[in-house]
Design a protein around this motif. Structure first.
Motif, PDB file in Angstrom:
ATOM      1  N   TYR A 109     -21.821   6.308  15.147  1.00  8.12           N
ATOM      2  CA  TYR A 109     -23.129   6.020  14.557  1.00  8.12           C
ATOM      3  C   TYR A 109     -23.268   4.520  14.278  1.00  8.12           C
ATOM      4  N   ARG A 110     -22.179   3.905  13.794  1.00  4.62           N
ATOM      5  CA  ARG A 110     -22.211   2.463  13.528  1.00  4.62           C
ATOM      6  C   ARG A 110     -22.257   1.685  14.841  1.00  4.62           C
ATOM      7  N   PHE A 111     -21.588   2.178  15.888  1.00  2.00           N
ATOM      8  CA  PHE A 111     -21.645   1.523  17.197  1.00  2.00           C
ATOM      9  C   PHE A 111     -23.089   1.429  17.680  1.00  2.00           C
ATOM     10  N   ILE A 112     -23.794   2.550  17.580  1.00  4.03           N
ATOM     11  CA  ILE A 112     -25.185   2.581  18.060  1.00  4.03           C
ATOM     12  C   ILE A 112     -26.069   1.718  17.165  1.00  4.03           C
ATOM     13  N   TRP A 113     -25.818   1.768  15.864  1.00  7.24           N
ATOM     14  CA  TRP A 113     -26.580   0.931  14.915  1.00  7.24           C
ATOM     15  C   TRP A 113     -26.437  -0.549  15.282  1.00  7.24           C
ATOM     16  N   ASP A 114     -25.208  -1.001  15.487  1.00  3.38           N
ATOM     17  CA  ASP A 114     -24.971  -2.405  15.856  1.00  3.38           C
ATOM     18  C   ASP A 114     -25.637  -2.729  17.195  1.00  3.38           C
ATOM     19  N   GLY A 115     -25.557  -1.785  18.146  1.00  8.89           N
ATOM     20  CA  GLY A 115     -26.192  -1.998  19.438  1.00  8.89           C
ATOM     21  C   GLY A 115     -27.698  -2.146  19.326  1.00  8.89           C
ATOM     22  N   GLU A 116     -28.295  -1.351  18.439  1.00  7.76           N
ATOM     23  CA  GLU A 116     -29.738  -1.438  18.207  1.00  7.76           C
ATOM     24  C   GLU A 116     -30.116  -2.782  17.587  1.00  7.76           C
ATOM     25  N   LYS A 145     -26.995  -1.003   4.484  1.00  5.02           N
ATOM     26  CA  LYS A 145     -27.584  -0.504   3.235  1.00  5.02           C
ATOM     27  C   LYS A 145     -28.771  -1.350   2.783  1.00  5.02           C
ATOM     28  N   VAL A 146     -28.830  -2.610   3.243  1.00  5.15           N
ATOM     29  CA  VAL A 146     -29.969  -3.482   2.928  1.00  5.15           C
ATOM     30  C   VAL A 146     -31.088  -3.262   3.941  1.00  5.15           C
ATOM     31  N   LEU A 147     -30.721  -3.201   5.204  1.00  5.20           N
ATOM     32  CA  LEU A 147     -31.727  -3.041   6.260  1.00  5.20           C
ATOM     33  C   LEU A 147     -32.499  -1.731   6.147  1.00  5.20           C
ATOM     34  N   ILE A 148     -31.814  -0.670   5.732  1.00  6.12           N
ATOM     35  CA  ILE A 148     -32.444   0.646   5.696  1.00  6.12           C
ATOM     36  C   ILE A 148     -33.611   0.689   4.705  1.00  6.12           C
ATOM     37  N   LEU A 181     -28.922   7.606  12.026  1.00  8.90           N
ATOM     38  CA  LEU A 181     -27.724   6.786  12.216  1.00  8.90           C
ATOM     39  C   LEU A 181     -27.121   6.404  10.866  1.00  8.90           C
ATOM     40  N   TYR A 182     -27.986   6.001   9.947  1.00 13.80           N
ATOM     41  CA  TYR A 182     -27.519   5.581   8.615  1.00 13.80           C
ATOM     42  C   TYR A 182     -26.820   6.733   7.902  1.00 13.80           C
ATOM     43  N   LYS A 183     -27.419   7.904   7.948  1.00 13.72           N
ATOM     44  CA  LYS A 183     -26.823   9.080   7.308  1.00 13.72           C
ATOM     45  C   LYS A 183     -25.499   9.446   7.989  1.00 13.72           C
ATOM     46  N   LEU A 235     -19.311   4.834   3.402  1.00 14.58           N
ATOM     47  CA  LEU A 235     -18.511   3.608   3.397  1.00 14.58           C
ATOM     48  C   LEU A 235     -19.056   2.528   4.322  1.00 14.58           C
ATOM     49  N   SER A 236     -19.268   2.855   5.575  1.00 13.17           N
ATOM     50  CA  SER A 236     -19.639   1.855   6.584  1.00 13.17           C
ATOM     51  C   SER A 236     -20.888   1.042   6.241  1.00 13.17           C
TER      52      SER A 236
END
Length: 453
Positions: free
Chosen positions: A89-96, A110-113, A126-128, A133-134
């Protein structure tokens, strides 16, 4: 002659049955396993390790059969979302973020969301999925890894499963590349090329790389390609490819000092210059004044905040708690000491061991990484995969045993609070240390016998 043909056909028939059984088990693992069901998980892993051993035993010299089996096993996972890891999920978040021209090293999820106009596909899912932790930390994945993440979002059709499939295909292709260059390197070191299948068919490799989308396989593709180039004396191109390996995962950084005792001074300086220049060129697009501070802060957490499947650290922690030490203070103190011990160890292997030939260099790499994991407070199962590949090029096999025993650490995945079972971890490391001591003793005796003769 007829008996030989009959025997060969029986082995081939049995091997096909073993491959079909493995496919069924991998399918169950990929599509019908909840990580809370530890007994089922353990049973599947034990069965898959047994089948892996028998397939290699029966078809040891049949390259096409073993390669085909390994590819088919990987394709079983193609449409499954990882069930033992949330990292994708974090991989895809960073890719986005990169796709939307945002630097993943500068923004906390946590700030961007909280932004209403956040232009990230499937942002809330993705955030959920990342867990608690991440989202609190900046990204710690090196630049080339980030580019792979962005490629997966570009080609993934703005769906999570689409991005997962793209990442999975890249990892599968990387593993095939490991087989290609691994066999070439084994031949150049006068070792049996079929040994590479102890990596390619290893269930831990399949589950953690293809299944759970960890990018150690991509790192190892570049790493083994680099070593092959060094074996052919193409050290300049080898240096460039080695830098690409580091830019996927930082682990190969550990081995850079070893080249001080592998090359002569002039060649060594040029080698380091190419590695450094390549890394710098990949870092530049992500550079900002906050980059190094954010990245160092995130990487530092792995030394001073997290603990999982540790060996020596758990022993020290047990003793310290008996003397009323506070666990949260112990991990911070231990985290400050571990990098110093690691640096000292690397330089001991650099200057007290002859690393001129590639066999000796790879053996030094194997022991440096093993010792690092032995003292580390965090040893996730997929970390062992680097050791699996290294061990194939040496006389040692304890890493193969570790790849099987590390599945006992999956117990924590079945617990709501990820609490570890220290009894199972103790069994894991008794097996590993016991076999390592056995191998060290046997090999030392063989060398002494050879010297006497």
């Amino acid at each position: 002659m007829w008996r030989q043909l009959t025997s060969h056909w029986r082995l081939h028939k049995y091997s096909i049955l073993l491959v079909l059984a493995s496919i069924a088990l991998y399918a169950s693992f990929a599509y019908n396993l909840h990580r809370e069901d530890f007994i089922k998980l353990l049973t599947l892993c034990i069965a898959l390790f047994f089948l892996c051993y028998k397939i290699i035993q029966f078809q040891k010299w049949n390259f096409k059969f073993l390669l085909g089996a390994g590819i088919i096993f990987r394709l079983v996972f193609l449409f499954a979302e990882p069930n033992l890891s949330q990292d994708f999920y974090r991989f895809i978040w960073d890719g986005e973020l990169i796709y939307n021209l945002k630097n993943p090293y500068l923004y906390l999820p946590k700030v961007l969301i909280e932004q209403k106009d956040l232009a990230i596909a499937n942002a809330h899912e993705l955030y959920k999925g990342m867990g608690d932790l991440s989202p609190k930390f900046y990204s710690n994945y090196p630049p080339l890894n980030q580019l792979i993440f962005s490629l997966s979002t570009l080609l993934g059709g703005k769906t999570i499963l689409g991005s997962v499939i793209v990442m999975r295909v890249i990892i599968i292709l990387s593993d095939i590349g490991v087989v290609y260059f691994g066999r070439k390197l084994l031949k150049s070191l006068n070792r049996s090329p079929h040994l590479i299948f102890w990596y390619f068919l290893n269930p831990l490799v399949l589950i953690e790389l293809t299944g759970n989308l960890h990018f150690e396989g991509v790192m190892l593709f570049f790493f083994i390609w680099s070593l092959y180039l060094l074996s052919m004396n193409h050290w300049k191109s080898g240096a460039l490819v080695y830098a690409l390996s580091i830019m996927v995962k930082l682990v190969p950084l550990l081995f850079l000092p070893l080249f001080l005792s592998h090359f002569k001074l002039k060649k060594c300086i040029l080698f380091y210059s190419i590695v450094g220049g390549t890394m710098l060129s990949l870092l530049l697009p992500f550079y900002s004044p906050q980059f190094f501070a954010n990245y160092a802060e995130t990487v530092g957490l792995w030394f001073s905040n997290f603990e999982f499947n540790a060996s020596i650290y758990n022993g020290i922690k047990k003793i310290a708690i008996a003397y009323d030490a506070k666990p949260w203070e112990l991990i911070k103190t231990y985290g400050k000491i571990t990098p110093l011990i690691t640096i000292c160890m690397v330089f001991l292997f650099t200057f007290l061991r002859k690393n001129k030939n590639l066999n000796a260099l790879i053996t030094s790499m194997l022991f440096i990484l093993s010792i690092y994991y032995f003292i580390s407070p965090t040893v996730h199962p997929w970390y062992i995969i680097f050791l699996i590949l290294l061990t194939i090029f040496t006389d040692y096999r304890y890493s193969l045993l570790w790849s099987a025993s590390v599945i006992l650490s999956y117990w924590a995945y079945s617990q709501p609070d990820f609490k570890e079972h220290l009894g199972l971890i103790t069994i894991e490391y008794i097996a590993v240390f016991g076999f390592l001591i056995y191998e060290l003793t046997i090999l030392r005796n063989k060398k002494q016998l050879f010297c006497k003769n």
